[in-house]
Design an enzyme around this catalytic site. Structure first.
Site, PDB file in Angstrom:
ATOM      1  N   LYS A 241      54.657-102.447 -29.579  1.00  0.00           N
ATOM      2  CA  LYS A 241      55.063-101.130 -30.152  1.00  0.00           C
ATOM      3  C   LYS A 241      56.001-101.108 -31.286  1.00  0.00           C
ATOM      4  O   LYS A 241      56.021-100.299 -32.181  1.00  0.00           O
ATOM      5  CB  LYS A 241      55.380-100.101 -29.112  1.00  0.00           C
ATOM      6  CG  LYS A 241      54.644 -99.600 -28.131  1.00  0.00           C
ATOM      7  CD  LYS A 241      54.235 -98.190 -27.988  1.00  0.00           C
ATOM      8  CE  LYS A 241      52.998 -97.887 -27.401  1.00  0.00           C
ATOM      9  NZ  LYS A 241      53.090 -97.963 -25.907  1.00  0.00           N
ATOM     10  N   ARG A 242      57.012-102.131 -31.055  1.00  0.00           N
ATOM     11  CA  ARG A 242      58.078-102.310 -32.143  1.00  0.00           C
ATOM     12  C   ARG A 242      57.270-102.455 -33.480  1.00  0.00           C
ATOM     13  O   ARG A 242      57.991-102.265 -34.593  1.00  0.00           O
ATOM     14  CB  ARG A 242      58.755-103.560 -31.686  1.00  0.00           C
ATOM     15  CG  ARG A 242      60.125-103.761 -31.928  1.00  0.00           C
ATOM     16  CD  ARG A 242      60.746-104.786 -31.036  1.00  0.00           C
ATOM     17  NE  ARG A 242      60.214-106.028 -30.779  1.00  0.00           N
ATOM     18  CZ  ARG A 242      59.989-106.957 -31.678  1.00  0.00           C
ATOM     19  NH1 ARG A 242      60.465-106.779 -32.936  1.00  0.00           N
ATOM     20  NH2 ARG A 242      59.264-108.073 -31.266  1.00  0.00           N
TER      21      ARG A 242
END
Ligand code: GLU
Length: 474
Positions: A241-242
């Site tokens: 997700k980063r």
């Protein structure tokens, strides 16, 4: 040759993410290329983490990508009896045993092993005993893994990978509440479903020797495996997700086309010469597992957008009109005339990277009431221009035919009369027709808008400006 059978086996603990979709795609392509069958199996034995909304989301994303399966979806949560039968079989052949060690004991053993720098494998203290559970006891069932020898995996991507059996744990097959564990259900199902080829992420490679041993214990031939490289971000760390959106759904919402997603996913790990753009049919025809590399595949958003752009450009306008409609609706436009919208997107499709951008560019064509950019109005719609716009409207009204060339000729008649350059008329007209200063060529815009819309917008703009009722946006 026996039929090729592949499967995609997601756990419904989240949305379908890019890595999962690539796994599904490679199994799908492998089956298509070989004239085989592709199955979908939902691995929902972890009842705490599995959720129906994720099952729905996975099915929806697969449908959107047109990754059609020939069999399934099968649900592991409904196959408990079958798994227990398999364990019975393993028991009968002496390949498993009850383990009565308590969780506390196991924790202590694990800690001790870690302190001594040993791999935290179960110490096999219950392995020699043939004790059966008494009333009130609920032991786990463990697999009697071989302690000597080697297990080789002839991997379709990585070549031969050899594991020392000493490193393999005596896996738990049934938990103390009788529920089956991951390795058991995967093997039991792949066997029952006749799976011949398993393509999955590299993170599963270390599971493979354990699973191969279960096949052997069942007197069965393991399938062929291919472990695909990890997908990493620009920083070479595993995609998460980063790095931005990771679910297929998110890219759908950002206006990516399903063919572009498939194309880009295929290129994450697979290559075919220098070719970058593939249709679904080409992928089915050309995909070859021997062209999947071992090196981690880097997810590159810019490249993804470029691939989407290439597909947008080549899309059939009718299809594109259908696909852009929900994005226009999100912007508050209601679109009924798909034929008109097809002409609009045919004009705009080379100017947008996503359906979101396409909807943005198409909006002025379909809105009922245009809003005008205040700065553009101040800069281009001074009184003199209004006069010329009115003259142009009259000239356009008198045209015999509504074609690009006739429209152009009408513009030039006004320009010649006043001794003006094209920009002096085109830019005010652009503002009057689109509300802003950015659009494709002005003759094309008029042509696509059509005679009635063009003329009424030109006249209305002049009237509203003069009466001070023009709707402005800053
Ligand atoms: N259910 C597993 C997962 O989602 C896949 C198991 C497999 O492919 O063997 O990671």
């Amino acid at each position: 040759m026996a039929e090729i059978r592949t499967r995609f086996a997601p756990s419904p603990t989240g949305h379908l993410h890019i890595g999962g979709a690539r796994t599904a795609l490679f199994n799908y392509l492998y089956a298509r290329r070989k004239g085989g069958r592709f199955l979908l199996r939902i691995e929902d034995t972890d009842r705490r983490r599995s959720e129906q909304r994720y099952v729905d989301a996975i099915l929806e994303s697969m449908e959107w990508l047109c990754l059609y399966y020939d069999e399934g979806p099968f649900f592991q949560s409904r196959r408990g009896d079958y798994y227990r039968e398999i364990v019975e079989k393993l028991f009968a052949a002496g390949h498993c045993y009850y383990c009565f060690c308590s969780p506390e004991e196991l924790d202590a053993k694990r800690e001790a092993a870690q302190k001594q720098g040993r791999k935290a494998l179960y110490d096999r203290s219950c392995r020699a005993s043939a004790r059966k559970p008494q009333a009130g006891e609920s032991p786990v069932v463990r697999f009697r893994s071989p302690v000597e020898g080697l297990t080789a995996v002839d991997d379709l991507v990585r070549g031969r990978v050899v594991f020392d059996n000493k490193e393999l744990d005596d896996l738990i097959l049934l938990r103390s509440d009788g529920t089956p564990t991951f390795h058991l259900v995967v093997v039991a199902d792949d066997l029952d479903m006749g799976i011949t080829h398993i393509l999955r992420g590299e993170d599963h490679l270390s599971n493979t020797p354990k699973q191969i041993q279960i096949y052997r214990a069942l007197d069965a031939v393991p399938p062929r495996y291919g472990h695909m490289p990890l997908i990493v971000g620009a920083d070479r760390a595993r995609l998460s997700k980063r790095h931005g959106a990771t679910s297929v759904q998110a890219y759908r919402e950002q206006g990516f086309l399903p063919e572009a997603v498939l194309n880009y996913l295929a290129r994450l790990g697979w290559s075919h010469g220098d070719q970058e753009i593939f249709s679904r049919e080409q992928l089915c025809e050309l995909f070859d597992i021997s062209e999947v590399g071992k090196a981690a595949a880097a997810f590159d958003m810019e490249k993804f957008a470029w691939v989407n752009f290439q597909h947008l450009k080549q899309s059939d306008p009718k299809d594109l009109a259908r696909q852009v409609t929900p994005f226009l609706e999100q912007r508050g436009c209601s679109v009924c005339d798909q034929q008109y919208l097809s002409a609009v997107v045919a004009l705009l499709r080379e100017r947008a990277h996503t359906l979101v951008e396409l909807a943005e560019a198409a909006e002025f064509f379909v809105v009922e009431e245009l809003e005008y950019d205040a700065k553009a109005v101040a800069k281009f719609l001074e009184e003199e221009s209004l006069e010329k716009i009115r003259e142009l409207a009259a000239a356009l009204e008198g045209l015999d035919r509504w074609s690009h060339d006739d429209i152009e000729a009408a513009f030039h008649r006004i320009l010649d009369k006043h001794g003006l350059k094209l920009g002096k008329l085109a830019q005010p007209v652009r503002v009057a027709l689109s509300g802003g200063t950015v659009s494709p060529g002005i003759f094309e815009v008029c042509e696509v808008l059509g005679r009635a819309r063009t003329i009424s917008r030109l006249r209305q703009c002049c009237e509203q400006l003069e009466s001070g009722t023009l709707k402005l946006r800053s």
